[in-house]
Motif scaffolding. Structure first.
Motif, PDB file in Angstrom:
ATOM      1  N   ASP A  58      -0.898  12.400 -14.873  1.00 34.88           N
ATOM      2  CA  ASP A  58      -2.305  12.723 -14.706  1.00 34.88           C
ATOM      3  C   ASP A  58      -2.719  12.274 -13.308  1.00 34.88           C
ATOM      4  N   GLU A  59      -3.094  13.202 -12.463  1.00 36.65           N
ATOM      5  CA  GLU A  59      -3.226  12.853 -11.064  1.00 36.65           C
ATOM      6  C   GLU A  59      -4.658  12.973 -10.523  1.00 36.65           C
ATOM      7  N   THR A  60      -4.848  12.332  -9.380  1.00 35.89           N
ATOM      8  CA  THR A  60      -6.079  12.469  -8.624  1.00 35.89           C
ATOM      9  C   THR A  60      -5.889  13.597  -7.618  1.00 35.89           C
ATOM     10  N   LEU A  61      -6.755  14.591  -7.693  1.00 33.18           N
ATOM     11  CA  LEU A  61      -6.674  15.688  -6.711  1.00 33.18           C
ATOM     12  C   LEU A  61      -7.547  15.326  -5.515  1.00 33.18           C
TER      13      LEU A  61
ATOM     14  N   HIS B 233       0.852  -1.198   0.000  1.00 32.08           N
ATOM     15  CA  HIS B 233       0.000   0.000   0.000  1.00 32.08           C
ATOM     16  C   HIS B 233       0.886   1.247   0.000  1.00 32.08           C
ATOM     17  N   SER B 234       0.964   1.928  -1.150  1.00 31.41           N
ATOM     18  CA  SER B 234       1.723   3.188  -1.172  1.00 31.41           C
ATOM     19  C   SER B 234       1.164   4.139  -2.213  1.00 31.41           C
ATOM     20  N   HIS B 235       1.272   5.431  -1.911  1.00 27.69           N
ATOM     21  CA  HIS B 235       0.743   6.492  -2.792  1.00 27.69           C
ATOM     22  C   HIS B 235       1.887   7.307  -3.384  1.00 27.69           C
ATOM     23  N   THR B 236       1.635   7.852  -4.569  1.00 22.38           N
ATOM     24  CA  THR B 236       2.645   8.636  -5.279  1.00 22.38           C
ATOM     25  C   THR B 236       2.029   9.948  -5.754  1.00 22.38           C
ATOM     26  N   PHE B 237       2.831  10.713  -6.492  1.00 22.59           N
ATOM     27  CA  PHE B 237       2.354  11.932  -7.150  1.00 22.59           C
ATOM     28  C   PHE B 237       1.081  11.715  -7.972  1.00 22.59           C
ATOM     29  N   ALA B 238       0.860  10.466  -8.406  1.00 27.70           N
ATOM     30  CA  ALA B 238      -0.315  10.217  -9.236  1.00 27.70           C
ATOM     31  C   ALA B 238      -1.595  10.496  -8.461  1.00 27.70           C
ATOM     32  N   SER B 239      -1.509  10.435  -7.101  1.00 26.53           N
ATOM     33  CA  SER B 239      -2.646  10.902  -6.294  1.00 26.53           C
ATOM     34  C   SER B 239      -2.083  11.849  -5.233  1.00 26.53           C
TER      35      SER B 239
ATOM     36  N   ALA C 167       3.741  -2.381  -3.705  1.00 22.91           N
ATOM     37  CA  ALA C 167       2.578  -2.101  -4.560  1.00 22.91           C
ATOM     38  C   ALA C 167       2.366  -0.590  -4.623  1.00 22.91           C
ATOM     39  N   ILE C 168       1.948  -0.118  -5.786  1.00 17.22           N
ATOM     40  CA  ILE C 168       1.573   1.281  -5.980  1.00 17.22           C
ATOM     41  C   ILE C 168       0.049   1.304  -6.002  1.00 17.22           C
ATOM     42  N   THR C 169      -0.548   1.986  -5.020  1.00 15.93           N
ATOM     43  CA  THR C 169      -2.017   1.947  -4.873  1.00 15.93           C
ATOM     44  C   THR C 169      -2.556   3.368  -4.730  1.00 15.93           C
ATOM     45  N   ASP C 170      -2.523   4.117  -5.825  1.00 15.94           N
ATOM     46  CA  ASP C 170      -3.004   5.494  -5.753  1.00 15.94           C
ATOM     47  C   ASP C 170      -4.528   5.546  -5.737  1.00 15.94           C
ATOM     48  N   HIS C 171      -5.053   6.653  -5.180  1.00 16.75           N
ATOM     49  CA  HIS C 171      -6.500   6.839  -5.099  1.00 16.75           C
ATOM     50  C   HIS C 171      -7.090   7.016  -6.504  1.00 16.75           C
TER      51      HIS C 171
ATOM     52  N   LEU D  23     -14.750   8.416 -11.629  1.00 19.21           N
ATOM     53  CA  LEU D  23     -14.599   8.663 -10.187  1.00 19.21           C
ATOM     54  C   LEU D  23     -13.822   9.952  -9.939  1.00 19.21           C
ATOM     55  N   ARG D  24     -12.790  10.180 -10.771  1.00 22.75           N
ATOM     56  CA  ARG D  24     -11.988  11.400 -10.573  1.00 22.75           C
ATOM     57  C   ARG D  24     -12.798  12.640 -10.918  1.00 22.75           C
ATOM     58  N   SER D  25     -13.712  12.486 -11.880  1.00 20.69           N
ATOM     59  CA  SER D  25     -14.497  13.676 -12.224  1.00 20.69           C
ATOM     60  C   SER D  25     -15.507  14.007 -11.116  1.00 20.69           C
ATOM     61  N   VAL D  26     -16.056  12.982 -10.464  1.00 19.46           N
ATOM     62  CA  VAL D  26     -16.940  13.236  -9.302  1.00 19.46           C
ATOM     63  C   VAL D  26     -16.137  13.891  -8.173  1.00 19.46           C
ATOM     64  N   ARG D  27     -14.920  13.409  -7.979  1.00 20.63           N
ATOM     65  CA  ARG D  27     -13.990  13.981  -7.007  1.00 20.63           C
ATOM     66  C   ARG D  27     -13.738  15.455  -7.282  1.00 20.63           C
ATOM     67  N   ASP D  28     -13.495  15.776  -8.577  1.00 13.42           N
ATOM     68  CA  ASP D  28     -13.209  17.175  -8.926  1.00 13.42           C
ATOM     69  C   ASP D  28     -14.393  18.057  -8.549  1.00 13.42           C
ATOM     70  N   GLN D  29     -15.618  17.545  -8.799  1.00 14.84           N
ATOM     71  CA  GLN D  29     -16.812  18.317  -8.422  1.00 14.84           C
ATOM     72  C   GLN D  29     -16.862  18.489  -6.907  1.00 14.84           C
ATOM     73  N   ARG D  30     -16.540  17.413  -6.189  1.00 17.26           N
ATOM     74  CA  ARG D  30     -16.521  17.477  -4.719  1.00 17.26           C
ATOM     75  C   ARG D  30     -15.498  18.512  -4.244  1.00 17.26           C
ATOM     76  N   ASN D  31     -14.328  18.507  -4.879  1.00 12.19           N
ATOM     77  CA  ASN D  31     -13.276  19.466  -4.495  1.00 12.19           C
ATOM     78  C   ASN D  31     -13.759  20.902  -4.694  1.00 12.19           C
ATOM     79  N   GLU D  32     -14.420  21.148  -5.840  1.00 12.69           N
ATOM     80  CA  GLU D  32     -14.944  22.501  -6.114  1.00 12.69           C
ATOM     81  C   GLU D  32     -15.950  22.897  -5.031  1.00 12.69           C
ATOM     82  N   MET D  33     -16.807  21.930  -4.632  1.00 11.72           N
ATOM     83  CA  MET D  33     -17.814  22.223  -3.610  1.00 11.72           C
ATOM     84  C   MET D  33     -17.150  22.545  -2.272  1.00 11.72           C
ATOM     85  N   MET D  34     -16.076  21.860  -1.976  1.00 13.24           N
ATOM     86  CA  MET D  34     -15.378  22.144  -0.712  1.00 13.24           C
ATOM     87  C   MET D  34     -14.750  23.539  -0.748  1.00 13.24           C
TER      88      MET D  34
END
Ligand code: AMP
Ligand code: ZN
Ligand code: FE
Ligand code: FE
Length: 294
Positions: free
Chosen positions: A133-136, A7-13, A35-39, A95-106
Motif C-alpha cells: 500500500d503506497e504513497t503516491l 533516511h531511505s525511501h522504498t516502493f511504499a512511497s 532506516a526506512i523513512t517513506d513519505h 495525510l495520504r488521502s489529502v495527497r491523493d486529492q492534491r495529485n488529482e488537482m495537479m
C-alpha cells in the motif's frame, strides 16, 4: 567503525526499490543500520525488519511526514515509533488521502495546460511487482509525464510542471510541523527535522525544539559542507541528536535521487541515542502501571 544511514525511501512511497532491496544494499555497503523513512507511510517497515533479521543488519522503523510551515514544505522524520499504533496509522492514512486529492488537482491543472494525463497512467508507472500500500507522489506523476513523452527528464517535469514554481503545482493543505512532532511522540517515536538546509527557515527550529523535536538531519545528500557545519552547531546549541541520511529513492531514468545508500552516514551509536530519546506511549504506560499495581 559501523555506520547508519537514517533516511531511505522504498516502493511504499516514491522509492524505486523494495524495502528488502534497501536493506540488502545497506548490508552490501557495509552499514550497521539503515532506516526506512517513506513519505506518510510505514507500509515498508515490516518487510525491512524481516530482511534485516535475515541479513544481520539493524533496521530502524521510520517515516517522513510532509508538513507545511509558512508556505514551505517541511519534512519531519520519525524513528522507533510503534509502527502498528492504530491512531498513528489512521493519521498517516488521512495525510495520504489529502495527497491523493492534491495529485488529482495537479492532473487537472496539467490537463488544462494541454498535457493530457490520467490517474491510471500515473498508477501504471508503479512497478508491477509493487504489492505494498503506497504513497503516491509527484515523482510518480513525473514518471508518467516522461513515459508519455511530455518531458525528456524527471528534472524537466519538476521544473516545468510539478516543482514549487511549476505550472501545475498545487499546494496541499498539509499539517504543521509541530503536529507531526506530536503524532510521532504520541506513537512512542522520536521526531527529527529532515534536511533543514533545504528550507532557508532556521527560525523554525527553536519553536520546534520547544514542541519536542529531538534531532536534526545535519548530514544530508543535498547539504553543502558549510551547511553541515552550520547545522551541527545548531544541533549542539539545542542539544539535538545529529543524524545523517542519503535520502535514497533509487534510480529514475538512469539518475539516482537523492544519493546512494551509505553516501551520508553517521556512527551507529546515534541509533542508540534515538532509542534512548523514545517517548513512552501514554496509553500503554498507564496500562503497564495499572498492571503493576495489581
Ligand atoms: P510529494 O511528496 O508528492 O510532494 O513529492 C515530493 C518528492 O518529490 C520529494 O520527496 C522527492 O522525492 C521528489 N522531488 C522533488 N523535487 C524533485 C526533483 N527536482 N527531481 C526529482 N524528484 C524530486
Ligand atoms: Zn520522495
Ligand atoms: Fe524529504
Ligand atoms: Fe526523503
Amino acid at each position: 567503525m559501523l555506520y547508519a544511514d537514517l533516511h531511505s525511501h522504498t516502493f511504499a512511497s516514491d522509492g524505486m526499490q523494495t524495502p528488502t532491496d534497501n536493506v540488502r544494499i545497506a548490508t552490501e555497503a557495509g552499514l550497521g543500520a539503515i532506516a526506512i523513512t517513506d513519505h506518510d507511510t510505514v507500509a515498508g517497515v515490516d518487510e525491512a525488519l524481516t530482511a534485516g533479521k535475515e541479513l544481520g543488519i539493524l533496521v530502524v522503523p521510520g517515516v517522513e511526514i510532509s508538513t507545511v510551515s509558512q508556505g514551505e514544505d517541511i519534512h519531519i522524520l520519525g524513528y522507533w515509533m510503534d509502527h502498528h499504533n492504530e491512531q498513528f496509522l489512521k493519521r498517516l492514512a488521512e495525510l495520504r488521502s489529502v495527497r491523493d486529492q492534491r495529485n488529482e488537482m495537479m492532473l487537472e491543472q496539467l490537463n488544462e495546460l494541454g498535457v493530457p494525463i490520467t490517474m491510471e497512467e500515473v498508477r501504471a508507472s508503479l512497478k508491477a511487482s509493487k504489492k505494498i500500500d503506497e504513497t503516491l507522489g509527484r515523482p510518480h506523476i513525473a514518471d508518467a509525464l516522461l513515459r508519455k513523452g511530455h518531458v525528456a527528464t524527471i528534472a524537466e517535469a519538476f521544473d516545468r510542471y510539478l516543482g514549487k514554481d511549476g505550472a501545475a503545482y498545487v499546494n496541499p493543505p498539509r499539517i504543521e510541523p509541530s503536529t507531526a512532532i506530536r503524532w510521532i511522540k504520541e506513537a512512542g517515536g522520536v521526531p527529527v527535522l529532515a534536511h533543514p538546509g533545504l528550507y532557508g527557515q532556521d527560525e523554525l527550529i527553536e519553536p520546534l525544539v520547544e514542541c519536542g523535536l529531538a534531532g536534526i538531519e545535519v548530514y544530508h545528500a543535498d547539504h553543502t559542507p558549510a551547511q553541515e557545519v552550520h547545522y551541527l552547531a545548531i544541533a549542539n546549541k539545542h542539544q539535538l541528536i545529529a543524524t545523517a541520511g542519503s535520502d535514497f529513492h533509487g534510480e529514475r531514468n538512469g539518475i539516482i535521487f537523492h544519493s546512494p545508500i551509505g553516501s551520508k552516514k553517521i556512527d551507529v551509536s546515534v541509533v542508540q541515542l534515538l532509542l534512548k530519546a523514545k517517548q513512552p506511549i501514554a496509553g500503554r504506560d498507564s496500562l503497564k502501571d495499572s498492571e503493576e499495581g495489581t
